[in-house]
Design an enzyme around this catalytic site. Structure first.
Site, PDB file in Angstrom:
ATOM      1  N   TRP A 358       0.823  -1.208   0.000  1.00 50.37           N
ATOM      2  CA  TRP A 358       0.000   0.000   0.000  1.00 50.37           C
ATOM      3  C   TRP A 358       0.860   1.262   0.000  1.00 50.37           C
ATOM      4  O   TRP A 358       0.364   2.368  -0.204  1.00 50.37           O
ATOM      5  CB  TRP A 358      -0.959   0.006   1.193  1.00 50.37           C
ATOM      6  CG  TRP A 358      -0.342   0.249   2.547  1.00 50.37           C
ATOM      7  CD1 TRP A 358       0.766  -0.351   3.069  1.00 50.37           C
ATOM      8  CD2 TRP A 358      -0.806   1.161   3.551  1.00 50.37           C
ATOM      9  NE1 TRP A 358       1.016   0.117   4.346  1.00 50.37           N
ATOM     10  CE2 TRP A 358       0.064   1.052   4.668  1.00 50.37           C
ATOM     11  CE3 TRP A 358      -1.874   2.042   3.642  1.00 50.37           C
ATOM     12  CZ2 TRP A 358      -0.091   1.792   5.835  1.00 50.37           C
ATOM     13  CZ3 TRP A 358      -2.031   2.782   4.818  1.00 50.37           C
ATOM     14  CH2 TRP A 358      -1.151   2.652   5.884  1.00 50.37           C
ATOM     15  N   ASP A 359       2.155   1.075   0.214  1.00 50.85           N
ATOM     16  CA  ASP A 359       3.106   2.189   0.174  1.00 50.85           C
ATOM     17  C   ASP A 359       2.901   3.039  -1.075  1.00 50.85           C
ATOM     18  O   ASP A 359       2.950   4.269  -1.024  1.00 50.85           O
ATOM     19  CB  ASP A 359       4.551   1.654   0.160  1.00 50.85           C
ATOM     20  CG  ASP A 359       4.866   0.734   1.309  1.00 50.85           C
ATOM     21  OD1 ASP A 359       3.950   0.075   1.823  1.00 50.85           O
ATOM     22  OD2 ASP A 359       6.046   0.651   1.686  1.00 50.85           O
ATOM     23  N   GLU A 501       0.593  -2.673  12.608  1.00 50.37           N
ATOM     24  CA  GLU A 501       0.841  -4.112  12.503  1.00 50.37           C
ATOM     25  C   GLU A 501       1.304  -4.742  13.817  1.00 50.37           C
ATOM     26  O   GLU A 501       1.607  -5.941  13.852  1.00 50.37           O
ATOM     27  CB  GLU A 501       1.855  -4.364  11.382  1.00 50.37           C
ATOM     28  CG  GLU A 501       1.279  -4.021  10.015  1.00 50.37           C
ATOM     29  CD  GLU A 501       2.317  -3.984   8.909  1.00 50.37           C
ATOM     30  OE1 GLU A 501       1.953  -4.192   7.756  1.00 50.37           O
ATOM     31  OE2 GLU A 501       3.517  -3.731   9.226  1.00 50.37           O
ATOM     32  N   LYS A 615       2.692   0.651  16.171  1.00 49.48           N
ATOM     33  CA  LYS A 615       3.873   0.604  15.300  1.00 49.48           C
ATOM     34  C   LYS A 615       3.993   1.863  14.465  1.00 49.48           C
ATOM     35  O   LYS A 615       5.069   2.437  14.324  1.00 49.48           O
ATOM     36  CB  LYS A 615       3.804  -0.620  14.388  1.00 49.48           C
ATOM     37  CG  LYS A 615       4.954  -0.729  13.392  1.00 49.48           C
ATOM     38  CD  LYS A 615       4.781  -1.942  12.484  1.00 49.48           C
ATOM     39  CE  LYS A 615       5.932  -2.049  11.487  1.00 49.48           C
ATOM     40  NZ  LYS A 615       5.774  -3.201  10.567  1.00 49.48           N
ATOM     41  N   GLN A 616       2.873   2.271  13.866  1.00 46.12           N
ATOM     42  CA  GLN A 616       2.906   3.369  12.912  1.00 46.12           C
ATOM     43  C   GLN A 616       1.543   4.041  12.869  1.00 46.12           C
ATOM     44  O   GLN A 616       0.570   3.545  13.431  1.00 46.12           O
ATOM     45  CB  GLN A 616       3.245   2.850  11.511  1.00 46.12           C
ATOM     46  CG  GLN A 616       2.182   1.928  10.930  1.00 46.12           C
ATOM     47  CD  GLN A 616       2.674   1.106   9.764  1.00 46.12           C
ATOM     48  OE1 GLN A 616       3.641   0.361   9.888  1.00 46.12           O
ATOM     49  NE2 GLN A 616       2.018   1.238   8.638  1.00 46.12           N
TER      50      GLN A 616
END
Length: 783
Positions: A358-359, A501, A615-616
């Site tokens: 998906w980046d 994640e 995580k993000q």
């Protein structure tokens, strides 16, 4: 050791340098100084070999599966960079003798890699070495190298072995059958490889020109062949002040080259060999310097002269970081072929096996949508071609429509995420990678990207032929994926992984639910619109997608989808059903870590799953993509809650938090986060990029600048520009495309100037006020 200020004159703030040779930190410069043109990526390993080196040459789209127990990956093509150099009969290496004035650097403006130093041999003889290298942006198949060795103090004997080495692997996996090796006219080397499973032919040709003091040396080199390797051996005797020069030009072609073979029907290996060899001979006749000048001119025309991205900052590193991002966004992107996507590590290393995530849609595609719409369209067509694999994945999982793979390779391959990952620090067992099974938000992310491209470009032809089908079929997936909760009388999406994640097997991840809802709403809107304006499109898709029945399902289910909302007491949106009930620990140690993932030295993933740690960006990326759905008050409350709990262990995270921080008025924090994002690859830490550059983070550098500090957004089909520059930036300039018109944007502390190249009126919103202009306008504002 990294240095950012060696560029002088016209190259000021254009040069990235490593000024200290260390055999233990080779991966840094190999990755961030890698050369490419979207067709190929050449890792910038040294010419002479070292134990810790990684030699990679990747050609976009040449995926192969080594055997049934491994996933498909980009194979490592034969190496053409290594030179075995002997000085007075002894192997040359910087690990021996004495080295001074060492500089390895990448000139971003010219896209040329160079390395120079003065070396004193173990026998006390002093020599000057200079190495130059480029991958052409003009001739996508061409690699150029030039080596100069000058004897400074004593007579010296030089022997150089150079050719094509197909003994390289992907960390041990050999992807090729060995093909024929030839040397034509004792000069032109040709090596053929064929991938084991995908049966792609690769032809590598190379030729050399040896001169001493400018005079070509025409004595016959020794010709040598071994298994998977063919090379020539050159010899020269140098007196003091003599200078040896060796040019090496290489061409690489494959049977997947779209510019040569539209289909396999008109393909033959013999024709590929002839075309590739002819390309090499033409380049060899012109020589390194002329071919390099052509490539340099292409960079100026296609990149630097097109994007016009500049800024004035008290810290010149910021401008270098932006140019670094534009360089890498160019070399990572297969603009030449819509059948290929962008890898998470670009074409710089073996990390993530060359797969697309998906980046691309969320972090990289926005740059191209606004800066180079034709390339954006090509990247979205890659996803359109991937509908074959997406539909197959949905079918295999018991769903309808198109369920996009978490990791994608060749578009029809479907899901290629590895099943097993690293070791569990507690149990010692190999960890299962669940992303390929249950990280499903990518399907909505792609639909969102289609919508974003259409609204910004107004490319109706793309929508008619590709976009509507992608949006409708992804909505069909989500309608079949929803799970009815009888107790609450609403639809849930259970057992997923969201962008965070560190939380696996969660129910109702807020990002996933809201994006799925957006996807279905979008399909309903376009169905209604087409029914009125272009029923032929609906009719053409009806047979394949059963649209009439799907539309009724969408309408029935849309308002019953559970969408996590802000809590009444603090306005915090639950990241998922259980996140806010997990235990809270002191994360200071991990927030201040020098290496990502340090938490897994103390906990395993199962334990991390039970802690309020992220995580993000998760909720934050939701605020960025669906900005108009949430108030500033809600955004601020959630930023305050989740940012301290976010470790930014993914390179995707910092840029999103930088943009949101700036939107919320925290400009100093935004700049700090921007700098941290810009230093993931480019910064001084010497091991962050060993496996390759972080493609999404590089896209995030541009987003932080233009979305964040420039304030550019598309909201509900309208262009909004709310600039908010960091305190030590005085000016920011860039070009964006809005509905087909290039807009040149100049921002300073007090005003916004926009110049349109088209005669049609442009409507924009700036800090809540609407403006319409033709030609150009200047709008005063105060931060």
């Amino acid at each position: 050791m990294m240095n950012y200020d060696l560029g002088k004159g016209e190259y000021e703030n254009w040069v990235v340098s490593d000024v200290g040779f260390s055999p233990d930190t080779l991966g840094k410069s190999e990755s961030i100084m890698y050369l490419g043109n979207g067709y190929m990526g050449l890792r910038s390993s040294m010419e002479e070999p070292y134990l810790e080196e990684t030699r990679n040459l990747f050609i976009a789209g040449t995926f192969n599966k080594f055997d049934e127990y491994e996933v498909t990956e980009l194979p490592n093509i034969a190496d053409v960079t290594r030179l075995d150099i002997r000085v007075d009969g002894e192997r040359f290496s910087l690990e021996f003798g004495e080295t001074k004035e060492y500089v390895k650097q990448l000139n971003l403006k010219t896209a040329e890699l160079s390395r120079s130093f003065i070396w004193t041999s173990p026998k006390g003889k002093q020599l000057r070495f200079q190495f130059r290298r480029f991958v052409s942006l003009e001739n996508l198949h061409l690699i150029g190298k030039k080596i100069e060795i000058e004897a400074l103090t004593d007579p010296v004997s030089i022997v150089i072995d150079s050719g094509v080495n197909a003994q390289v692997t992907n960390s041990g996996s050999q992807h090729f059958h060995e093909g024929e090796k030839r040397i034509f006219d004792k000069k032109f080397i040709q090596s053929i490889q064929t991938t084991i499973q995908s049966k792609i032919d690769v032809v590598v040709n190379t030729a050399h020109k040896l001169t001493v003091n400018g005079n070509e040396v025409k004595n016959n080199p020794l010709m040598v062949m071994e298994r998977r390797k063919v090379w020539l051996q050159f010899e020269a005797e140098l007196q003091p002040n003599d200078c040896l020069s060796l040019e090496k030009l290489t061409t690489v072609h494959t049977s997947r080259d779209k510019d040569l073979f539209v289909s396999r029907d008109n393909y033959s290996l013999e024709s590929l060999r002839e075309v590739s060899l002819a390309n090499l001979k033409a380049a060899h006749a012109r020589g390194y310097e002329f071919e390099f000048l052509d490539s340099k001119a292409a960079w100026e025309e296609k990149v630097w002269g097109k994007y016009n991205l500049t800024l004035n900052s008290e810290d010149s590193y910021d401008l270098l970081a932006l140019r670094f991002a534009l360089y890498h966004l160019t070399v990572m992107t297969p603009a030449h072929d819509e059948r290929m996507g962008i890898a998470a590590k670009a074409l710089s290393g073996e990390g993530y096996k060359g797969h697309s995530f998906w980046d691309t849609e969320v972090f990289i595609l926005p740059f191209f949508i606004y800066s180079n719409p034709e390339v954006a369209k090509s990247l979205l067509k890659y996803r359109y071609h991937g509908l074959v694999g997406a539909r197959q994945k949905a079918l295999e999982n018991g769903y309808e429509g198109a369920m996009y793979p978490w990791e994608a390779a060749w578009p029809t391959d479907g899901e290629v995420t590895p099943i097993w990952g690293s070791v569990d620090i507690v149990t010692g067992e190999q960890t299962k990678i669940w992303s390929g099974f249950i990280e499903q938000h990518i399907t909505a992310d792609i639909a969102y990207a289609v919508w974003q491209y259409y609204k910004i470009s107004h490319d109706q032809d793309f929508m008619d032929n590709y976009g509507y089908e992608m949006i409708f079929d992804t909505a069909r997936f989500w309608a079949s994926r929803l799970e009815w909760n009888d107790d609450k009388q609403e639809y849930h999406i259970n057992n997923v992984i969201g962008p965070d994640e560190y939380k696996e097997h969660v129910d109702n991840n807020a990002f996933t639910n809201h994006m799925a809802h957006f996807n279905i709403q979008l399909a309903i809107n376009y169905y209604d619109e087409l029914k009125e304006t272009n029923p032929d499109i609906l009719e053409s898709l009806q047979g394949r997608l059963n649209l009439a029945d799907s539309y009724l399902l969408w309408k029935d289910k849309l308002d019953k989808i559970y969408l996590p909302q802000p809590r009444e007491k603090d306005l915090v949106i639950p990241q998922d059903d259980t996140y806010l009930n997990k235990k809270i620990i002191n994360l200071e140690k991990y927030k201040n870590q020098t290496k990502v993932g340090s938490m897994f030295l103390d906990y395993n993933l199962e334990q991390v799953n039970e802690i309020q740690v992220t995580k993000q960006a998760d909720i934050m990326i939701l605020f960025l993509l669906l900005e108009n759905k949430f108030s500033q008050e809600v955004k601020q409350a959630n930023f305050n809650y989740y940012e301290p709990k976010t470790l930014h262990d993914s390179s995707l995270s910092l840029s999103t938090h930088a943009i949101l921080a700036n939107d919320l008025g925290h400009t100093d924090m935004a700049y700090s986060l921007f700098r941290r994002a810009a230093e993931i690859d480019l910064g001084p830490a010497m091991h962050t990029s060993d496996a390759g550059v972080h493609a999404a983070s590089i896209g995030g550098i541009w987003k932080s600048t233009v979305y964040g500090f420039g304030g550019v957004r598309m909201l509900d089909g309208k262009l909004r520009i709310n600039p908010r520059l960091p305190k030590h930036w005085t000016e920011l300039n860039f070009t964006i495309y809005w509905q087909g018109s290039p807009l040149h944007v100049d921002i300073n502390k007090d005003s916004l100037k926009i110049k349109s190249e088209h005669a049609s009126a442009v409507e924009i919103e700036v800090f809540g006020k609407s403006y319409t202009f033709t030609g150009e306008t200047e709008i005063a504002y105060r931060q």
